[in-house]
Design an enzyme around this catalytic site. Structure first.
Site, PDB file in Angstrom:
ATOM      1  N   HIS A  80       0.851  -1.193   0.000  1.00 20.65           N
ATOM      2  CA  HIS A  80       0.000   0.000   0.000  1.00 20.65           C
ATOM      3  C   HIS A  80       0.891   1.248   0.000  1.00 20.65           C
ATOM      4  CE1 HIS A  80      -3.537   2.440   0.678  1.00 20.65           C
ATOM      5  NE2 HIS A  80      -2.832   3.112   1.570  1.00 20.65           N
ATOM      6  N   LEU A  96     -10.243  -2.899   5.122  1.00 20.13           N
ATOM      7  CA  LEU A  96      -9.373  -2.385   4.062  1.00 20.13           C
ATOM      8  C   LEU A  96      -8.072  -1.774   4.609  1.00 20.13           C
ATOM      9  CD1 LEU A  96      -9.364  -1.842   0.914  1.00 20.13           C
ATOM     10  CD2 LEU A  96     -10.096   0.474   1.507  1.00 20.13           C
ATOM     11  N   ASP A  97      -6.942  -2.231   4.102  1.00 24.00           N
ATOM     12  CA  ASP A  97      -5.615  -1.665   4.425  1.00 24.00           C
ATOM     13  C   ASP A  97      -5.321  -1.625   5.924  1.00 24.00           C
ATOM     14  OD1 ASP A  97      -5.264  -1.195   1.679  1.00 24.00           O
ATOM     15  OD2 ASP A  97      -6.168   0.780   1.808  1.00 24.00           O
TER      16      ASP A  97
HETATM   17  C1  GRF Z   1       1.292   0.719  -6.247  1.00 27.42           C
HETATM   18  O1  GRF Z   1       1.439   2.064  -5.897  1.00 27.42           O
HETATM   19  C2  GRF Z   1       0.839  -0.079  -5.045  1.00 27.42           C
HETATM   20  O2  GRF Z   1       1.332   0.423  -3.850  1.00 27.42           O
HETATM   21  C3  GRF Z   1      -0.654   0.086  -5.110  1.00 27.42           C
HETATM   22  O3  GRF Z   1      -0.982   0.080  -6.478  1.00 27.42           O
HETATM   23  C4  GRF Z   1       0.147   0.510  -7.237  1.00 27.42           C
HETATM   24  C5  GRF Z   1       0.445  -0.581  -8.210  1.00 27.42           C
HETATM   25  O4  GRF Z   1       1.473  -0.245  -9.103  1.00 27.42           O
HETATM   26  N1  GRF Z   1      -1.296  -0.950  -4.350  1.00 27.42           N
HETATM   27  P1  GRF Z   1       2.153  -1.375  -9.969  1.00 27.42           P
HETATM   28  O5  GRF Z   1       1.042  -2.020 -10.799  1.00 27.42           O
HETATM   29  O6  GRF Z   1       2.804  -2.340  -9.051  1.00 27.42           O
HETATM   30  O7  GRF Z   1       3.136  -0.671 -10.846  1.00 27.42           O
END
Ligand code: GRF
Length: 210
Positions: A104, A139-140
């Site tokens: 996250h 969530l999170d």
């Molecule tokens: C990342 O910023 C991650 O933290 C969030 O979604 C984004 C995904 O980016 N959960 P990627 O597809 O890994 O480039």
């Protein structure tokens, strides 16, 4: 340890995991979108890809059942959510309790949900960052495995701050998977985790530096 990665888009965290030389077997990358760019990267890196399109299923329960079938069919010991943009049902999350982690883009519990970089800037925080955590129905909010902090700089935009955070995401996600594969992460049962064999560090990051 057999790992399945779930993505919806770009897949840069997935790529960081696949390229990190981890002591795991990546059994499959699963996407809910056929056009996810990350699928191409996974195939180029020789990892099996699967699309389970949410639009093909009448409701969340039917979709989650199909997703679970795909995950279990690959014998997953660990599921890594990497930009998987779907809210998962409580039943699905509980089925994989202690076996599913997420990255996250904030220092949880601050800024759960979306648009974390813009919200961090609006709040005026001087440190921002990213978190790898176990997934729980809320969530999170699951047990935190590892976090990285970055400074927020004057003149930052959501994009510039997001890029600084993303660089750290690509470091801590592989680190978390490595520690889990090595059996070093214990879920302590009180919503927290502990890392076995980590030296105590009192390094401090002050922002701004003045
Ligand atoms: C990342 O910023 C991650 O933290 C969030 O979604 C984004 C995904 O980016 N959960 P990627 O597809 O890994 O480039």
């Amino acid at each position: 340890m057999r790992v399945v990665i779930l993505i919806s888009g770009r897949g840069s965290n997935m790529e960081a995991l696949l390229r990190a030389g981890l002591p795991v077997e990546f059994a499959a990358v699963i996407s809910n979108k056929a056009e996810a760019e990350g699928l191409k990267i996974a195939r180029e890196l020789g990892v099996e890809t699967v699309v389970v399109n949410h639009k093909d299923y009448p409701d969340r329960a039917a979709y989650d059942a199909k997703l679970a079938e795909a995950i279990d069919g690959h014998g997953a010991d660990l599921i890594c959510l990497a930009g998987f943009m779907r809210i998962l049902s409580e039943g699905f999350v509980n089925r994989y309790a202690g076996r599913m982690i997420n990255i996250h883009p904030s220092l949880l519990p601050a800024f759960t949900g979306l648009d974390t970089h813009a919200r961090a800037l609006a709040a005026g925080v001087k440190l921002h960052g990213c978190t790898v955590h176990y997934v729980t129905p809320e969530l999170d909010a699951g047990p935190i495995v590892v976090q990285a902090a970055v400074p927020v700089l004057g003149g930052d935009t959501p994009d510039s701050l997001g890029a600084r955070v993303l660089e750290q995401e690509h470091r801590i996600y592989p680190l978390a998977v490595r520690w889990i594969a090595e059996g070093r992460i214990a879920l302590t049962g009180d919503g927290r985790t502990s890392l076995q064999g980590s030296p105590a560090s009192t390094a401090v990051l002050i922002s701004p530096q003045g």
